[in-house]
Enzyme design. Structure first.
Site, PDB file in Angstrom:
ATOM      1  N   GLU A 159      16.923  26.969  33.062  1.00  0.00           N
ATOM      2  CA  GLU A 159      17.645  25.936  34.096  1.00  0.00           C
ATOM      3  C   GLU A 159      16.809  25.726  35.247  1.00  0.00           C
ATOM      4  O   GLU A 159      16.843  24.469  35.529  1.00  0.00           O
ATOM      5  CB  GLU A 159      18.952  26.864  34.592  1.00  0.00           C
ATOM      6  CG  GLU A 159      19.686  26.947  33.537  1.00  0.00           C
ATOM      7  CD  GLU A 159      21.173  27.739  33.987  1.00  0.00           C
ATOM      8  OE1 GLU A 159      22.292  27.282  33.757  1.00  0.00           O
ATOM      9  OE2 GLU A 159      20.808  28.915  34.242  1.00  0.00           O
ATOM     10  N   GLU A 200      22.733  32.717  27.035  1.00  0.00           N
ATOM     11  CA  GLU A 200      23.843  33.402  27.614  1.00  0.00           C
ATOM     12  C   GLU A 200      25.334  33.520  26.707  1.00  0.00           C
ATOM     13  O   GLU A 200      25.763  34.572  26.823  1.00  0.00           O
ATOM     14  CB  GLU A 200      24.263  32.473  28.771  1.00  0.00           C
ATOM     15  CG  GLU A 200      23.469  32.301  29.988  1.00  0.00           C
ATOM     16  CD  GLU A 200      22.405  31.329  29.797  1.00  0.00           C
ATOM     17  OE1 GLU A 200      21.463  31.123  30.583  1.00  0.00           O
ATOM     18  OE2 GLU A 200      22.120  30.664  28.616  1.00  0.00           O
TER      19      GLU A 200
END
Length: 701
Positions: free
Chosen positions: A112, A132
């Site tokens: 990210e 995730e």
């Protein structure tokens, strides 16, 4: 001279200026995790770069990897300021070009951060991904909104919903990175960065990019394929990627963050995080073995080229460890090697391995009919038929052939390893290495500590387990160890439910709907009913002498062995392998119930689920009390990785604690009173914990 400013020594962030470019480094070993100190340091460094009026910024990591994820010590805790979204916003909005130099792994929050940079370069061996979902979470810092803007919605969905990383080559092909560089050197990255600036390339802010149009009905079709589970993230990921195609980055990130926080507080994510930590704890030995030094293992031998032996040989070959595969007959050896090649061929067809990888693995396996070929092996794993006399015979040969420091392991599923060890003059070198079928796929490895197993032997097998990609769990000696001992009571309840009025499909469907990968009867048919049938005969249990085994005994003796014979508890379609209930099995169950004076009745799914899960819980707590398992979480790791227990329920011990130990005790006492079956007598440890108002998790070390 470069203008250099260093952060305090305790800071994981480095800062210097080289030829007008701010070099911001992260040094937070072992994985450069995004801790609070990293976030604070990054934001502070960006402020410095702004004040220093630099022409560009290069963000990179020291050590073996780029940022490989979050700081796991912060899991479950409120995030302190600055938050990761704040850091990411500062990177993306920076006024001069920011490049991220990637190597090793760029995962989770690391990716990210990289996506917020204006340019990305990576070494050829870099892995990039957003894992995730494996913790029941959605990316919480723009991952679901930026990744589609770089690679498109379809590729983003595949990456985020699977959690699997992709290679740098694939990342370049899909636009996730801009260039592959030979090494993670600053000079190489600066050269690429200066080329971008020299060519007048505009700053490309990922959040401002447009997402390529997806095919009509794409999201609706994907939504239909989502299977219900206790993991919110599964459906939220699809919703968020669809949202990215319809709205701006700010609105998308706001909703993503809301979904992330909702997932983080959900029961399913808490269970997945429990298993995440439990798998790491299970690799840590207790007692004297904890500080032992593992023996070197460079040569491995497997005795037996059957289904298990061949699969185990593949595990070592895949890890580039030379394996000698020994059989007593040429036909058996040829058959085993042929099956290994077929397994590799199937892996290649599914795109899991390349032809080169397959060739290298097969080259690691040396077939042999001569025990003398294993004289220099560091580790021998016996994987012959599950029969004590056969195994004793093999070990008698091994001690005459193998070198004195060779570890002698047995792949037995049930047998007493102390008895096997006692047949040798070196019981300290004997250990259990219980692989699960198919061994080349299943992750679980029960490492069985016999009474005289040396600490360094136990340590070696635990480390070898990790080296070949397994999840090793150290357990003690008892019939069936942890997994199969618990399975016995679970399977027994399934058999009694059949006699009391359930159909096979009712039992299997109920527990599968609860979350188990397969029902107990479908598993029996898949493995072969005759395996447990032979095990009972080996134990001296006469056929049909026990109510709970009378039905499978009768099925085997009538030729119904399971899927391999076309029928077992179910009947199977010869072409599709689709299963269906068979009236003759239900009639036979009714007849056996009458013989044993068992009343048949209508049984609700809730009772099926209770009896099957409580059977696991009660036996698991007994195992813990006996010291066969060191930690409750070890039992959870065994059942999640070896027996299809749903990860999102955390394992039988975790599930019991979430249901409530007091409630579990009440249910067991009720069943004990109703059935007068000693099996339902509550484990003494459970009673002690409830009386002391303590939890199972307090016993994790």
């Amino acid at each position: 001279m470069p203008n250099t400013e260093k952060h305090p020594k305790s800071s994981p962030i480095g800062y210097e200026i080289k030829d007008g470019v701010a070099l911001i480094s992260i040094d937070n070993p072992p994985i450069n995790a995004i801790s609070a100190a990293v976030r604070e340091g990054l934001l502070s460094s960006l402020d410095k770069a702004k004040n220093d009026n630099v022409s560009a910024v290069l963000l990179y990591c020291k050590g073996k990897t780029f940022i490989a994820g979050a700081d796991i010590t912060e899991f479950g805790k409120p995030q302190t300021s600055p938050t990761l979204p704040e850091v990411i916003a500062a990177i993306e909005e920076f006024a001069v070009p920011v490049m991220a130099l990637l190597h090793g792994n760029a995962l989770g929050g690391g990716l990210e951060i990289a996506m917020a940079a204006h340019y990305r370069c990576a070494t050829a061996t870099t892995k990039l991904g957003l894992p995730e979902v494996t913790l029941g979470l959605v990316p919480g810092s723009g991952g679901t909104q930026r990744l589609p803007r770089l690679v498109g919605a379809e590729k983003a969905l595949a990456m985020i919903s699977s959690g699997k990383p992709i290679s740098a080559t694939e990342a370049l092909e899909h636009g996730l990175i801009d260039q592959i560089i030979e090494s993670p050197s600053i000079d190489s990255a600066l050269l690429h960065l200066r080329e971008q600036i020299k060519n007048g390339a505009e700053i490309r802010r990922t959040g401002e990019l447009l997402i390529p149009q997806t095919p009509d009905g794409f999201f609706a079709k994907k939504r239909l394929s989502i299977k219900p589970s206790g993991v919110l993230a599964t459906s939220y990921i699809l919703d968020l990627i669809e949202l990215a195609t319809k709205t701006n980055i700010d609105e998308g990130q706001q909703i993503e963050r809301e979904r992330f926080l909702e997932c983080r507080s959900s029961a399913g994510s808490a269970a997945l995080r429990h298993i995440f930590f439990a798998e790491r704890s299970s690799a840590k030995l207790t007692g004297t073995a904890q500080s032992a030094i593992a023996r070197p293992v460079e040569q491995v031998a497997i005795i037996g080229a059957g289904t298990m032996g061949g699969g185990i040989a593949m595990c070592f070959a895949n890890a580039d460890l030379p394996v000698t595969l020994v059989e007593t007959a040429e036909a058996n050896l040829s058959r085993g090697i042929a099956q290994i090649k077929m397994n590799y061929s199937q892996s290649m067809k599914r795109g899991l391995l390349s032809q080169e990888q397959v060739n290298d693995a097969i080259a690691c396996i040396k077939p042999s009919l001569d025990y003398q070929d294993i004289a220099n092996a560091d580790l021998v794993i016996e994987a012959t038929f599950e029969n004590m006399e056969v195994k004793k015979e093999v070990f008698a040969k091994l001690v005459t052939v193998c070198k004195t420091d060779c570890i002698l392991a047995t792949n037995t599923s049930y047998l007493d390893i102390d008895t096997i060890a006692a047949t040798t003059d070196r019981p300290q070198d004997v250990v259990g290495a219980h692989f699960f079928s198919p061994a080349n796929i299943m992750k679980l490895l029960e490492v069985v500590r016999a009474e005289k197993t040396a600490p360094d032997v136990l340590k070696t097998i635990m480390e070898i387990g990790k080296r070949i990609g397994k999840v090793p769990v150290a357990v003690g000696v008892c019939h069936g160890f942890v997994g199969n001992r618990m399975l016995k009571g679970y399977a027994r309840q399934a058999q009694l439910l059949l006699l009391e009025g359930c159909t096979p499909s009712q039992i299997d469907t109920a527990i599968q709907s609860w979350g188990m990968a397969m029902g107990p009867l479908a598993v029996g048919d898949l493995a072969g009913i005759d395996i447990s049938y032979r095990s009972r005969r080996d134990q001296g249990i006469p056929s049909g002498s026990m109510a709970e085994f009378a039905l499978p005994d009768a099925l085997v003796e009538s030729g119904r062995l399971g899927q391999k014979s076309g029928s077992g508890y179910y009947t199977y379609d010869q072409e599709t392998r689709e299963r269906s209930d068979d009236d003759s099995v239900i009639t036979l169950a009714s007849s056996i119930a009458q013989q044993w004076k068992i009343d048949r009745r209508e049984i609700q799914d809730t009772e099926i689920i209770d009896r099957l899960t409580l059977a696991l819980v009660n036996e698991g707590i007994r195992i813990l009390d006996e010291g066969v398992a060191a930690r409750p979480s070890d039992i959870d790791v065994v059942y999640v990785n070896g027996y299809g227990f749903p990860r999102w329920r955390g394992g039988p011990m975790y599930h019991a604690e979430k249901v409530g130990l007091k409630h579990i005790l009440q249910k067991l006492r009720t069943l004990h009173k109703q059935t007068d079956d000693a099996f339902w007598e509550p484990a003494q440890l459970l009673i002690r914990l409830v009386e002391a108002n303590r939890e199972l998790s307090e016993l994790n070390t």
